[in-house]
Design a protein around this motif. Structure first.
Motif, PDB file in Angstrom:
ATOM      1  N   VAL A   1       9.917   0.659   5.423  1.00 48.36           N
ATOM      2  CA  VAL A   1       9.651   1.721   6.388  1.00 48.36           C
ATOM      3  C   VAL A   1       8.221   1.640   6.911  1.00 48.36           C
ATOM      4  O   VAL A   1       7.958   1.929   8.071  1.00 48.36           O
ATOM      5  CB  VAL A   1       9.952   3.120   5.796  1.00 48.36           C
ATOM      6  CG1 VAL A   1       8.988   3.497   4.691  1.00 48.36           C
ATOM      7  CG2 VAL A   1       9.911   4.183   6.891  1.00 48.36           C
ATOM      8  N   ASP A   2       7.295   1.218   6.071  1.00 48.65           N
ATOM      9  CA  ASP A   2       5.911   1.084   6.534  1.00 48.65           C
ATOM     10  C   ASP A   2       5.595  -0.407   6.672  1.00 48.65           C
ATOM     11  O   ASP A   2       5.519  -1.121   5.685  1.00 48.65           O
ATOM     12  CB  ASP A   2       4.957   1.743   5.530  1.00 48.65           C
ATOM     13  CG  ASP A   2       3.522   1.751   6.049  1.00 48.65           C
ATOM     14  OD1 ASP A   2       3.279   1.189   7.150  1.00 48.65           O
ATOM     15  OD2 ASP A   2       2.657   2.305   5.365  1.00 48.65           O
ATOM     16  N   LYS A   3       5.435  -0.862   7.917  1.00 47.15           N
ATOM     17  CA  LYS A   3       5.276  -2.293   8.140  1.00 47.15           C
ATOM     18  C   LYS A   3       3.822  -2.751   8.084  1.00 47.15           C
ATOM     19  O   LYS A   3       3.514  -3.901   8.375  1.00 47.15           O
ATOM     20  CB  LYS A   3       5.923  -2.682   9.471  1.00 47.15           C
ATOM     21  CG  LYS A   3       7.423  -2.425   9.425  1.00 47.15           C
ATOM     22  CD  LYS A   3       8.184  -3.085  10.541  1.00 47.15           C
ATOM     23  CE  LYS A   3       9.675  -2.872  10.340  1.00 47.15           C
ATOM     24  NZ  LYS A   3      10.069  -1.452  10.165  1.00 47.15           N
ATOM     25  N   ALA A   4       2.937  -1.837   7.721  1.00 43.40           N
ATOM     26  CA  ALA A   4       1.536  -2.233   7.622  1.00 43.40           C
ATOM     27  C   ALA A   4       1.319  -3.068   6.367  1.00 43.40           C
ATOM     28  O   ALA A   4       1.859  -2.775   5.314  1.00 43.40           O
ATOM     29  CB  ALA A   4       0.649  -0.994   7.587  1.00 43.40           C
ATOM     30  N   VAL A   5       0.539  -4.119   6.506  1.00 43.42           N
ATOM     31  CA  VAL A   5       0.309  -5.046   5.407  1.00 43.42           C
ATOM     32  C   VAL A   5      -1.199  -5.207   5.201  1.00 43.42           C
ATOM     33  O   VAL A   5      -1.947  -5.332   6.168  1.00 43.42           O
ATOM     34  CB  VAL A   5       0.954  -6.418   5.745  1.00 43.42           C
ATOM     35  CG1 VAL A   5       0.468  -7.483   4.794  1.00 43.42           C
ATOM     36  CG2 VAL A   5       2.462  -6.311   5.710  1.00 43.42           C
ATOM     37  N   VAL A   6      -1.609  -5.186   3.941  1.00 41.17           N
ATOM     38  CA  VAL A   6      -3.028  -5.395   3.638  1.00 41.17           C
ATOM     39  C   VAL A   6      -3.291  -6.897   3.641  1.00 41.17           C
ATOM     40  O   VAL A   6      -2.631  -7.644   2.918  1.00 41.17           O
ATOM     41  CB  VAL A   6      -3.375  -4.803   2.253  1.00 41.17           C
ATOM     42  CG1 VAL A   6      -4.827  -5.065   1.908  1.00 41.17           C
ATOM     43  CG2 VAL A   6      -3.070  -3.309   2.223  1.00 41.17           C
ATOM     44  N   THR A   7      -4.230  -7.340   4.469  1.00 46.81           N
ATOM     45  CA  THR A   7      -4.494  -8.777   4.536  1.00 46.81           C
ATOM     46  C   THR A   7      -5.712  -9.186   3.717  1.00 46.81           C
ATOM     47  O   THR A   7      -5.840 -10.326   3.316  1.00 46.81           O
ATOM     48  CB  THR A   7      -4.670  -9.252   5.995  1.00 46.81           C
ATOM     49  OG1 THR A   7      -5.658  -8.420   6.614  1.00 46.81           O
ATOM     50  CG2 THR A   7      -3.369  -9.152   6.757  1.00 46.81           C
TER      51      THR A   7
ATOM     52  N   SER B   1       0.782  -1.224   0.000  1.00 52.62           N
ATOM     53  CA  SER B   1       0.000   0.000   0.000  1.00 52.62           C
ATOM     54  C   SER B   1       0.816   1.277   0.000  1.00 52.62           C
ATOM     55  O   SER B   1       1.814   1.410  -0.691  1.00 52.62           O
ATOM     56  CB  SER B   1      -0.965  -0.074   1.201  1.00 52.62           C
ATOM     57  OG  SER B   1      -1.855   0.980   1.199  1.00 52.62           O
ATOM     58  N   ILE B   2       0.439   2.208   0.877  1.00 49.05           N
ATOM     59  CA  ILE B   2       0.797   3.608   0.677  1.00 49.05           C
ATOM     60  C   ILE B   2       2.285   3.939   0.849  1.00 49.05           C
ATOM     61  O   ILE B   2       2.873   4.649   0.041  1.00 49.05           O
ATOM     62  CB  ILE B   2      -0.103   4.467   1.590  1.00 49.05           C
ATOM     63  CG1 ILE B   2      -1.506   4.475   0.965  1.00 49.05           C
ATOM     64  CG2 ILE B   2       0.422   5.880   1.761  1.00 49.05           C
ATOM     65  CD1 ILE B   2      -2.608   4.809   1.895  1.00 49.05           C
TER      66      ILE B   2
END
Ligand SMILES: Cc1cc2nc3c(=O)[nH]c(=O)nc-3n(C[C@H](O)[C@H](O)[C@H](O)COP(=O)(O)OP(=O)(O)OC[C@H]3O[C@@H](n4cnc5c(N)ncnc54)[C@H](O)[C@@H]3O)c2cc1C
Ligand SMILES: Nc1ncnc2c1ncn2[C@@H]1O[C@H](COP(=O)(O)O)[C@@H](O)[C@H]1O
Lengths: 276, 312
Positions: free
Chosen positions: B174-180, B68-69
């Motif tokens: 840097v952005d550890k968010a993951v779309v599940t 993502s972003i």
């Protein structure tokens, strides 16, 4: 330390920062001053209403993970409000303290007048870094700037995971799960702490401060900091307003009362204007 | 001629018309380089053919749909460093603005969001305070990063076939968010809210019956919007909500049916070129912003209007 090792994957103490902004009352008429800045003195100042949802969600997260079921002392977690703005922003901060947050940092400095998103995010990020927070909660938009970019910029500056536009937030060990509502549908996301989370207004119903809460808020600490205190010298803006002009107000439109022909008259109007 | 980067975003593999608008604005400033940060580039490239694009750069090496972003901003920064563009143009969706925000931090560059016009010398026009004030602004530091609202310009057509290059990027984590998971909104046959030149919206006054709203919308080729009262009641999907916390639209024509005109609703539609309101309460605040108001029952007015349209 050992205790922490034993509790691998679960959050023992959370340090939550909630970014809140003081904005002109959205019902008040807004205008620009001669420098192309929002004339803040001209309007009443209130807590950005979308930030109340962030305060509420922080309280809920703490309550759900507190041995007493309550936020505050004894919960093992802290909620600190962070606000950059004029000194009178403390009024808006008091309101959020009376909802149940523990303390607050207000960053105020004449050099910050006219700050854009780059400057605002730089200053907020420094305060967040200094405070050693694990979780940063934001609203989705300030009703005056209306950019919806500060949370993403904070995540970038801090190297925290970005979980924005959350319609639900849950903690699972040291991970946060959200569902993200976008214009295109719903995404589920997961990230390890530390993270920046912004919440949409559908997520909860912010509580009204209780009498007890209002009294307690009077004793809570609001630490006022300048750029010097933070040890940074930010430029206030990366862009300039060249000029602004108040548009002629929409002329009073035509208003008809339907007496049986309203639908036809409407279509006539649209055809006259070549809109259909 | 120095170039202008435009970010090609897509909705479920479909390139929106807004990208053609970005190319049109970009052409005013220089040659246009379209940047694709998506694993669906094979699907997207042919859809760019109608637009005024000189070059396409496909970023490879990152699972963009998963990360993502943050990942998109990182890839875009790599292209900025390679191309030293005169400006970066992104569409003003929630996602587009966040990519712009992160890119601004990465490149230490100024950011202007929600522009409705852009001049050859990169001066942006914004409409603020509910459309009451027009502002011209420009970036004073770094590469101007500008997000533009859709429906702001007539798209100019392609003049040449773009060259295609690719750029390898490695995700810096840097952005550890993951779309599940992704649950795309069901897309009906109607135009998308952001793109439609006409939007017809229903509110609490519909009492859950959107049939007359939809009939009228279909006759004029409009998108259907809703107030929060209508989406909260479950009468219409949340993705159709217009307003402060929903979509911002600025079509040629906005028709508000059974909507009182609360400030949060007006925040999302007030910059529409022409506003029409149908409401049975003559005091409803929506009439304050309406160019044409009908005080009446939407269940009488809309069917009659639809009937008049059908008669041609
Ligand atoms: C933080 C926050 C964010 C919000 N964000 C949004 C947002 O993004 N978008 C949004 O829309 N709202 C938003 N709201 C809600 C907003 O404040 C209003 O409550 C909402 O817009 C009201 O919707 P409505 O006009 O459909 O309903 P109402 O205000 O109940 O109005 C219904 C209208 O229909 C008329 N009517 C009834 N029957 C008929 C009939 N048969 N024919 C014609 N007219 C009829 C009535 O006269 C009335 O004026 C937000 C609120 C908050 C607090
Ligand atoms: N000056 C500020 N002080 C503290 N928080 C802010 C400030 N400006 C923006 N924010 C936070 O960032 C969110 C998005 O704001 P914006 O990007 O300005 O639309 C708000 O809902 C706040 O949570």
């Amino acid at each position: 330390m050992l205790a922490k090792e034993l509790l691998v994957g679960s959050i023992q103490t959370m340090k939550i920062a909630v970014c809140i902004k003081q904005v002109p009352d959205s019902w008040a008429e807004k205008k620009m001053d001669s420098d192309g800045l929002l004339d803040r003195a001209a309007a009443d100042a209130v807590l950005n209403d979308l930030d109340e949802y962030a305060v509420e969600e922080a309280l809920k997260l703490v309550e759900a993970n507190s041995p007493t079921g309550e936020a505050g002392e004894g919960s093992g977690h802290t909620i600190t409000l962070i606000c950059m703005g004029p000194e009178r922003a403390t009024e808006a901060v008091r309101k959020a303290l009376s909802m149940g947050a523990d303390d607050a940092i207000v960053i105020t400095d004449p050099a910050l007048i006219g700050s854009d998103a780059l400057a605002t995010s730089l200053v907020l990020a420094k305060a967040i870094q200094d405070g050693g927070f694990d979780l940063v909660m934001c609203g989705t938009e300030s009703t005056d700037a209306r950019m919806s970019v500060i949370p993403a910029m904070l995540a970038e500056r801090l190297g925290f995971a970005q979980l924005t536009f959350a319609g639900s937030v849950a903690l699972d060990g040291a991970s946060i799960l959200i569902s993200r509502q976008t214009e295109f549908g719903v995404e589920k996301m997961i990230a390890p702490i530390p993270a920046v989370v912004s919440v949409v207004e559908k997520i909860n119903e912010p509580r009204y401060p209780s009498f007890k809460g209002i009294m307690a808020a009077k004793k809570k600490t609001i630490s006022i900091q300048t750029l010097n205190d933070l040890g940074i010298s930010a430029q206030s803006s990366w862009s300039v307003v060249n000029d602004s002009a108040v548009r002629a107000p929409r002329g009073a439109g035509i208003k008809i009362v339907d007496e049986g022909e309203g639908g036809k008259e409407l279509v006539e109007f649209l055809r006259e204007r070549k809109l259909v | 001629m120095s170039s202008v980067l435009i970010l090609v975003d897509h909705v479920g593999g479909v390139v929106p018309k807004a990208i053609g608008e970005l190319a049109t604005f970009g052409k005013r400033i220089g040659s246009v380089t379209a940047v694709i940060c998506s694993s669906k580039s094979q699907e997207l490239i042919p859809q760019l053919a109608p637009f005024a694009i000189d070059k396409i750069i496909v970023c490879n090496g990152i699972e963009f749909e998963k990360f993502s972003i943050g990942a998109a901003a990182q890839a875009l920064q790599a292209v900025v460093e390679k191309e030293s563009p005169k400006a970066v143009l992104i569409s003003s969706s929630a996602r587009g603005k966040e990519i712009g925000g992160r890119l601004a931090v990465r490149c230490n560059s100024g950011l202007i969001t929600d522009a409705i016009d852009l001049s050859a010398d990169v001066i942006a026009t914004q409409s603020v305070f509910g459309g009451s004030t027009t502002v011209h602004s420009s970036v004073s530091h770094g590469v101007p990063i500008i997000t533009l609202r859709s429906n702001s310009v007539d798209v100019v057509a392609a003049s040449q076939v773009p060259a295609i290059e690719s750029l390898d990027v490695t995700f810096d984590g840097v952005d550890k968010a993951v779309v599940t998971s992704v649950e795309a909104a069901v897309k009906g046959g109607r135009p998308d809210l952001a793109e439609a030149s006409i939007v017809v919206s229903g509110g609490r006054g519909t009492d859950g019956n959107f049939a007359p709203v939809e009939e009228f919308a279909d006759l004029v080729g409009a998108a259907v919007g809703a107030s929060r009262a209508a989406t909260d009641a479950g009468w219409y999907p949340h993705t159709h909500q217009v307003g402060q916390t929903g979509r911002t639209v600025s079509p040629q024509l906005y028709v508000a049916c059974g909507i009182s005109g609360a400030i949060q609703h007006r925040a999302g539609m007030q910059t529409s070129k022409t506003i029409v309101a149908i409401n049975k309460d003559p005091e409803a605040p929506i009439f304050d912003v309406a160019d044409f108001g009908v005080v009446g029952d939407l269940f009488a007015v809309l069917p009659q209007a639809s009937g008049a349209l059908k008669q041609g």
